[in-house]
Design an enzyme around this catalytic site. Structure first.
Site, PDB file in Angstrom:
ATOM      1  N   PRO A  66      42.006  36.882  37.314  1.00 51.47           N
ATOM      2  CA  PRO A  66      43.397  36.462  37.458  1.00 51.47           C
ATOM      3  C   PRO A  66      44.084  36.611  36.099  1.00 51.47           C
ATOM      4  O   PRO A  66      43.456  36.413  35.059  1.00 51.47           O
ATOM      5  CB  PRO A  66      43.302  34.998  37.895  1.00 51.47           C
ATOM      6  CG  PRO A  66      41.933  34.561  37.516  1.00 51.47           C
ATOM      7  CD  PRO A  66      41.065  35.777  37.499  1.00 51.47           C
ATOM      8  N   HIS A  67      45.348  37.007  36.123  1.00 51.00           N
ATOM      9  CA  HIS A  67      46.043  37.242  34.865  1.00 51.00           C
ATOM     10  C   HIS A  67      47.544  37.153  35.058  1.00 51.00           C
ATOM     11  O   HIS A  67      48.050  37.358  36.157  1.00 51.00           O
ATOM     12  CB  HIS A  67      45.682  38.612  34.291  1.00 51.00           C
ATOM     13  CG  HIS A  67      45.926  39.737  35.251  1.00 51.00           C
ATOM     14  ND1 HIS A  67      45.004  40.092  36.210  1.00 51.00           N
ATOM     15  CD2 HIS A  67      46.986  40.558  35.420  1.00 51.00           C
ATOM     16  CE1 HIS A  67      45.486  41.099  36.919  1.00 51.00           C
ATOM     17  NE2 HIS A  67      46.690  41.407  36.469  1.00 51.00           N
ATOM     18  N   SER A  68      48.217  36.835  33.968  1.00 48.45           N
ATOM     19  CA  SER A  68      49.669  36.798  33.996  1.00 48.45           C
ATOM     20  C   SER A  68      50.212  36.746  32.580  1.00 48.45           C
ATOM     21  O   SER A  68      49.568  36.231  31.675  1.00 48.45           O
ATOM     22  CB  SER A  68      50.168  35.575  34.765  1.00 48.45           C
ATOM     23  OG  SER A  68      51.566  35.612  34.882  1.00 48.45           O
ATOM     24  N   TYR A 113      47.974  42.825  26.123  1.00 45.03           N
ATOM     25  CA  TYR A 113      47.561  42.240  27.400  1.00 45.03           C
ATOM     26  C   TYR A 113      46.888  43.293  28.275  1.00 45.03           C
ATOM     27  O   TYR A 113      45.813  43.079  28.825  1.00 45.03           O
ATOM     28  CB  TYR A 113      48.815  41.663  28.050  1.00 45.03           C
ATOM     29  CG  TYR A 113      48.791  41.348  29.516  1.00 45.03           C
ATOM     30  CD1 TYR A 113      48.138  40.227  29.997  1.00 45.03           C
ATOM     31  CD2 TYR A 113      49.468  42.155  30.428  1.00 45.03           C
ATOM     32  CE1 TYR A 113      48.171  39.915  31.347  1.00 45.03           C
ATOM     33  CE2 TYR A 113      49.506  41.850  31.776  1.00 45.03           C
ATOM     34  CZ  TYR A 113      48.846  40.726  32.231  1.00 45.03           C
ATOM     35  OH  TYR A 113      48.876  40.417  33.553  1.00 45.03           O
TER      36      TYR A 113
END
Length: 151
Positions: A66-68, A113
């Site tokens: 999961p990433h943001s 990122y």
């Protein structure tokens, strides 16, 4: 850029207590928040869940990333959680997830990122690497396994 720059013992949990996708994400976000990496944990949670709506970050083979990117994140950082029992994560292969890597990044960190996400994805392709992470008995071992694999 090395992935080990973004990980630390205080952001690594050998055994998550969570049994659901949402709770596991919250548990990892709580570690980021406790470490002072977030200005608003609830807003970051919303951001991660919005990303999950696009498609599950459970990429298969027992892995979820999961990433943001969000304004509530102070710097690029990765929280790591492991679940021996496995967590239902809507993974692409419909199997439980055992290793979760939550990547948090400020909005303006696009390149860094994406590099962290790509680097992690490449490392996790290897079964032996995943097995080593699952077999680690101490948080420091997980950090060392990742560091040595990058060398």
């Amino acid at each position: 850029m090395e992935l080990s720059e973004f990980i630390s013992p205080q952001l690594t949990k050998l055994e998550l207590t969570s049994t659901s996708k949402l709770d596991a994400i919250k548990e990892l976000i709580d570690m980021l928040n406790a470490g002072g990496y977030l200005t608003d944990a609830d807003e970051f949670l919303k951001s991660v869940l919005e990303r999950e709506k696009v498609g599950s970050t459970g990429i298969g083979k027992g892995i979820a990333i999961p990433h943001s990117r969000a304004v509530t994140v102070k710097e690029v950082v990765v929280a790591i959680g492991r679940s021996t029992a496995g967590i239902e994560f809507d993974a692409l292969d419909n199997r439980p997830v055992h290793l979760i890597f939550l990547i948090a990044a400020p909005i303006e960190s696009g390149g860094l990122y994406l590099k962290a996400l790509a680097r992690l994805s490449r490392l996790l392709r290897y079964q032996e690497f995943r097995n080593e992470l699952m077999g680690a008995e101490k948080v420091e071992e997980i950090i060392n396994i990742i560091s040595s694999e990058e060398k």
